[in-house]
Design a protein around this motif. Structure first.
Motif, PDB file in Angstrom:
ATOM      1  N   UNK A 136      43.184  46.800  57.102  1.00  0.00           N
ATOM      2  CA  UNK A 136      44.251  46.091  56.386  1.00  0.00           C
ATOM      3  C   UNK A 136      45.471  46.986  56.220  1.00  0.00           C
ATOM      4  N   UNK A 137      46.610  46.353  56.062  1.00  0.00           N
ATOM      5  CA  UNK A 137      47.863  47.096  55.890  1.00  0.00           C
ATOM      6  C   UNK A 137      49.011  46.252  56.394  1.00  0.00           C
ATOM      7  N   UNK A 138      49.129  46.117  57.714  1.00  0.00           N
ATOM      8  CA  UNK A 138      50.133  45.214  58.292  1.00  0.00           C
ATOM      9  C   UNK A 138      49.947  43.822  57.718  1.00  0.00           C
ATOM     10  N   UNK A 139      48.693  43.435  57.578  1.00  0.00           N
ATOM     11  CA  UNK A 139      48.308  42.187  56.930  1.00  0.00           C
ATOM     12  C   UNK A 139      46.881  42.392  56.426  1.00  0.00           C
ATOM     13  N   UNK A 140      46.483  41.627  55.422  1.00  0.00           N
ATOM     14  CA  UNK A 140      45.214  41.889  54.756  1.00  0.00           C
ATOM     15  C   UNK A 140      43.979  41.633  55.585  1.00  0.00           C
ATOM     16  N   UNK A 141      44.091  40.790  56.633  1.00  0.00           N
ATOM     17  CA  UNK A 141      42.899  40.440  57.409  1.00  0.00           C
ATOM     18  C   UNK A 141      42.817  41.186  58.737  1.00  0.00           C
ATOM     19  N   UNK A 142      43.563  42.274  58.885  1.00  0.00           N
ATOM     20  CA  UNK A 142      43.661  42.934  60.188  1.00  0.00           C
ATOM     21  C   UNK A 142      42.369  43.652  60.577  1.00  0.00           C
ATOM     22  N   UNK A 143      41.977  43.464  61.845  1.00  0.00           N
ATOM     23  CA  UNK A 143      40.832  44.154  62.431  1.00  0.00           C
ATOM     24  C   UNK A 143      41.266  44.868  63.701  1.00  0.00           C
ATOM     25  N   UNK A 144      40.708  46.058  63.954  1.00  0.00           N
ATOM     26  CA  UNK A 144      40.794  46.710  65.252  1.00  0.00           C
ATOM     27  C   UNK A 144      39.405  46.643  65.885  1.00  0.00           C
ATOM     28  N   UNK A 145      39.356  46.812  67.198  1.00  0.00           N
ATOM     29  CA  UNK A 145      38.084  46.730  67.914  1.00  0.00           C
ATOM     30  C   UNK A 145      37.927  47.942  68.823  1.00  0.00           C
ATOM     31  N   UNK A 146      36.823  48.658  68.680  1.00  0.00           N
ATOM     32  CA  UNK A 146      36.583  49.900  69.415  1.00  0.00           C
ATOM     33  C   UNK A 146      35.458  49.711  70.421  1.00  0.00           C
ATOM     34  N   UNK A 147      35.736  50.081  71.686  1.00  0.00           N
ATOM     35  CA  UNK A 147      34.710  50.001  72.724  1.00  0.00           C
ATOM     36  C   UNK A 147      33.866  51.268  72.718  1.00  0.00           C
ATOM     37  N   UNK A 148      32.742  51.209  73.397  1.00  0.00           N
ATOM     38  CA  UNK A 148      31.852  52.369  73.486  1.00  0.00           C
ATOM     39  C   UNK A 148      32.491  53.511  74.261  1.00  0.00           C
ATOM     40  N   UNK A 149      33.494  53.200  75.081  1.00  0.00           N
ATOM     41  CA  UNK A 149      34.182  54.224  75.874  1.00  0.00           C
ATOM     42  C   UNK A 149      35.379  54.828  75.138  1.00  0.00           C
ATOM     43  N   UNK A 150      35.627  54.387  73.888  1.00  0.00           N
ATOM     44  CA  UNK A 150      36.715  54.956  73.104  1.00  0.00           C
ATOM     45  C   UNK A 150      38.054  54.263  73.269  1.00  0.00           C
ATOM     46  N   UNK A 151      38.049  53.024  73.774  1.00  0.00           N
ATOM     47  CA  UNK A 151      39.275  52.227  73.874  1.00  0.00           C
ATOM     48  C   UNK A 151      39.389  51.380  72.614  1.00  0.00           C
TER      49      UNK A 151
END
Length: 278
Positions: A136-151
């Protein structure tokens, strides 16, 4: 740095491709990046705005990769990131995964996740895994997604070439600082942002962004006094390095900085504007 061409399928990593939408602008830069990710099938990350040409580009990309689109996930529900999901689901039968929708009048109200995602949830993208990170920050529901390769698919948490707007009430500067720190030392090798090109120096960008935001906060504090000042006055001092035509947008992030300073006991809001606390 790869060229950013709308409708062009660009590989960015293992089992990952970018497709730029046709919505350039002041707030979107070259446009919104949609990503296709997956080994045996494809998950579309941030399908972008409702746009027939972009939809056709995504469908053609799936045909060229010879992989079906089975899932749609979004980083957040601003209207340049998620509205394209409706037509994409209608065309493919894909299921939707992602965040809840804040009630602040700035969201895509058509977004309806089949499965809500939260911190630590994993998503199987046809044999390639993503882990959801609440940012959260830019908007309250924000998610990032991380792959097993570090992307890391960063949405609008971090974008290439600019800083993001933090717009209260759902946007929160206190949460943004915390979310930036949360991503440090996570083994992130590349960042795929919602706008701009791939970020190849993630740790450096995190340090730089934290320092930049802290410097701006210090400037806000230095501009406050015991005399109340409205946002329209403060923004000219705090954002004197930003063109005047952007000051209206800058007032959103300025408000977020002031709210954070108030939470820290350093500023206070009065009926006439903002003052130093104490």
């Amino acid at each position: 740095m790869a060229s950013l061409i709308p409708g062009q399928l660009t590989p960015i990593g293992d089992n990952a491709w970018r497709m730029l939408a046709r919505n350039p602008g002041m707030m979107t830069g070259p446009g919104t990046n949609s990503y296709l990710f997956g080994k045996d099938s494809l998950t579309v990350i941030d399908p972008g705005p409702e746009d027939w040409e972009h939809l056709q580009s995504l469908l053609q990309a799936a045909r060229s990769l010879n992989k079906p689109i089975t899932q749609v996930i979004v980083t957040h529900t601003h209207r340049d990131h998620s509205p394209g999901a409706l037509a994409l689901v209608a065309a493919t039968g894909a299921r939707c995964l992602g965040p809840w929708v804040p009630d602040d009048g700035l969201q895509d109200e058509s977004w309806d996740a089949d499965t809500l995602l939260a911190e630590g949830d994993t998503v199987d993208c046809g044999g390639a895994m993503l882990t959801a990170i609440e940012t959260p920050g830019h908007v309250g529901n924000h998610l990032c997604y991380l792959s097993e390769q570090g992307l890391l698919f960063t949405g609008d948490h971090l974008i290439q070439g600019s800083t993001v707007v933090i717009a209260p009430p759902s946007g929160c500067m206190q949460a943004y600082f915390a979310s930036l720190r949360k991503l440090q030392n996570r083994g992130i090798k590349l960042m795929a942002p919602g706008h701009g090109d791939v970020i190849t120096n993630p740790e450096k960008i995190l340090i730089h962004t934290l320092a930049h935001r802290q410097k701006r906060e210090d400037k806000v504090l230095d501009s406050l006094s015991k005399d109340a000042q409205p946002l329209a006055t403060l923004v000219t001092a705090v954002y004197d390095d930003v063109p005047a035509f952007l000051h209206g947008v800058a007032q959103l992030s300025l408000s977020a900085h002031l709210i954070k300073l108030a939470e820290d006991g350093k500023a206070a809001e009065t009926t006439s504007g903002w003052v130093l606390a104490g």
